[in-house]
Design a protein around this motif. Sequence first.
Motif, PDB file in Angstrom:
ATOM      1  N   CYS A   1      54.831  28.024  73.854  1.00 26.90           N
ATOM      2  CA  CYS A   1      53.522  28.074  74.525  1.00 26.90           C
ATOM      3  C   CYS A   1      53.690  28.323  76.018  1.00 26.90           C
TER       4      CYS A   1
ATOM      5  N   GLN B   1      56.129  29.945  77.524  1.00 23.41           N
ATOM      6  CA  GLN B   1      56.498  31.342  77.760  1.00 23.41           C
ATOM      7  C   GLN B   1      55.299  32.267  77.570  1.00 23.41           C
ATOM      8  N   ALA B   2      54.457  31.975  76.599  1.00 28.65           N
ATOM      9  CA  ALA B   2      53.271  32.812  76.394  1.00 28.65           C
ATOM     10  C   ALA B   2      52.257  32.629  77.523  1.00 28.65           C
TER      11      ALA B   2
ATOM     12  N   ASN C   1      52.034  35.034  80.673  1.00 29.49           N
ATOM     13  CA  ASN C   1      51.262  36.276  80.636  1.00 29.49           C
ATOM     14  C   ASN C   1      49.759  36.040  80.514  1.00 29.49           C
TER      15      ASN C   1
ATOM     16  N   PHE D   1      46.944  35.916  73.076  1.00 29.27           N
ATOM     17  CA  PHE D   1      47.860  34.804  73.343  1.00 29.27           C
ATOM     18  C   PHE D   1      48.455  34.267  72.046  1.00 29.27           C
TER      19      PHE D   1
ATOM     20  N   GLU E   1      51.198  36.594  70.728  1.00 30.74           N
ATOM     21  CA  GLU E   1      52.475  36.483  71.434  1.00 30.74           C
ATOM     22  C   GLU E   1      53.211  35.202  71.056  1.00 30.74           C
ATOM     23  N   LEU E   2      52.475  34.128  70.919  1.00 26.67           N
ATOM     24  CA  LEU E   2      53.089  32.877  70.486  1.00 26.67           C
ATOM     25  C   LEU E   2      53.624  32.999  69.056  1.00 26.67           C
TER      26      LEU E   2
END
Length: 509
Positions: free
Chosen positions: A329, A331-332, A335, A491, A494-495
Motif C-alpha cells: 500500500c 508503494q502504491a 503514485n 490504485f 497497482e496494489l
Amino acid sequence: MMLGRYAHNNAALRCATYSLRMLQRPSSSFSQTAPFIYTFKKQTNIVPISSLNHSISHFGCRSFSLSSSRLSSVVQFKLADIGEGIQEVEVKEWYTKVGEHVKQFDKICEVQSDKANVTITSRYDGKILKLYYNVGDTAKVGEPLVDIKLEQGNNIPVETKISSVTPEEPVEVEVLNKTPSVNLLATPAVRRMAKELQISLNDVQGTGKDGRILKEDLLNYKSEASSAKAISTPLKSTPISPPPSPITMKQTPTIKTQPPSTTPVADRNEPIKGIRKAMVKTMTQANTVPHFTYSDEYDMTELVKLRQQLKKQSKDIKISYLPFIIKACSQALNNYSILNAHVDAKCENITYKGSHNIGIAMDTKDGLLVPNIKNVQQLSIMQIANELTRLQQLGKVGKLSTTDLTGGTFSLSNIGAIGGTYAVPVLLLPEVAIGALGKIVRRVVPDEDDDENSSSSSSDDDYCSCRVRSIMTVSWSADHRVIDGATMARFSNELKYLLENPLQLLINQ
C-alpha cells in the motif's frame, strides 16, 4: 528624631518577642492565630544611648513566618489536562490506597480516555487521605483525584487548593476503592472477572510474566475449588426401595410437569463511555460524508508460496500477510498521494501527507482501536512486522499510547482475520480512504490462457482447464467529495499487481 527611631526599634522587638511566645503556646491558641502571618524585614538602626559618650548599640529584627499549611496541610491532587481536547476519563485501576505513603513520580492510578490509557503520577511526597473515585467511575479534567497530606519540606504551588488540618483533629478517611491488593499484577479485565466470579486475587497464583494473574489462572482456580468442594462433600446413602408389587406395576405412572417460569429477566443499563463513546462520535461524523465503495479480488497464490518459503528457511520468522500488504500500500501511495491526505472539517483544503502512517483496525478488550505504523515508506517488511507485533501486544493489554493512536494518514481493516470476505469499511476522518481485507480462500479458477487461445467453434470435446488459487477480496471506501472511482480503481490495480508479484515488492522496498 532619635527618640522616634528608638521607639520604632522597641516596637519591633516587642513584636518579635510576641511571635516567639505564640510559637511556644498550646496548639489550641496557635490554631487561632496561625492564619495570620507576621513578616518583618531585618533592620539595623543606630540609636545613641548617652549624649555624653555617644556610645551606640545595634538592634536587629529577624524575619518570622507562621503558616498552618507549612506544618500540616492537605492538597487536592487534581486531574491535569491530558491533551487532545479530552475532558473526561475513566478510572481503570488504582495503584495506591488510603493510608499509604507516596513519593514524587510514584504511580497513583491509570485512566482511560477515548483515545489511550494514561498513567497518573504523584507530584508530592505525602500520605493518601482520600480517593474520590472508584474503579470504573468517570473523572473530569480539573477535578480532584485524591487528597494528599504533605510531608514537611514540600513546596506547594500557588494555585493548589490547601485545607489546614490541626494536629488534634482526627482525619476522616474515606475508602472508596476496594481492590484486593495494589501490588498484584493483573489487568483491569482480570480484576473485573475476579469480582464477577467472587474470587480474591490474593488466593490465586499468577502464571504470567513477573507473576501476573491471567484469566486462565482464575478459571483454573475456580475449577479446582469446585472439584475440591465436591470431594469434601460426603456422599449421602440412598435407601434401597423394595421391588414394586405387581399391582403397582400395572398402574399407569403419572408424570408431574412443572409450569414454565414466567419471571421476567431484568434489563441492564450501561452508560456509553470510553472507547465506545469515541466510536459514537467518529462514526456519526463519518456518516455525514458522501463516500463510495470499490471491491476487487486479488490472487495471493504467489505471496502464499513466498511466505511458506520464508518460514521453511528460518523457523524463527513469524510473519503474516499483513506486513506485505502494508508495504505494498505504501508503494502504491507514492503514485496516488491524494489517497494519503487529510481534508478539513469544511472540505475547503486538502493536506497531502508526506509520511505514510498506515493504521490497522484492532479488536481489543476496550473496543475498536486504530493504531498506526509511522513512516511505512522508510521501513522494511520485517520492520513493519515487528512494529505490528508491538502494537498488537499493547492493544491486548490496553496500553496503547496517544502517539500510537494519532497521526494516521491511511487505514486498513483486516476483517478476514476474524472471518468474512466482503465488508464496507467506514471512513476514519479526516482520512479520505480505508480498505477492508477479506480472508484468503482457496478457489478453482479457469486458466486465462484458455480464454485467449479458444476458437470461435465449440464442440462437446472442448473443455476448460482450471487451477486452484488463493483469492482475497478487498473493499475500498473513499471520500467521494475529493476522490473519484477511477482513481480508486487505478490504485487498487497497482496494489493488486504488487501483491500478485511479490518479488517486485521485495525489489522496490
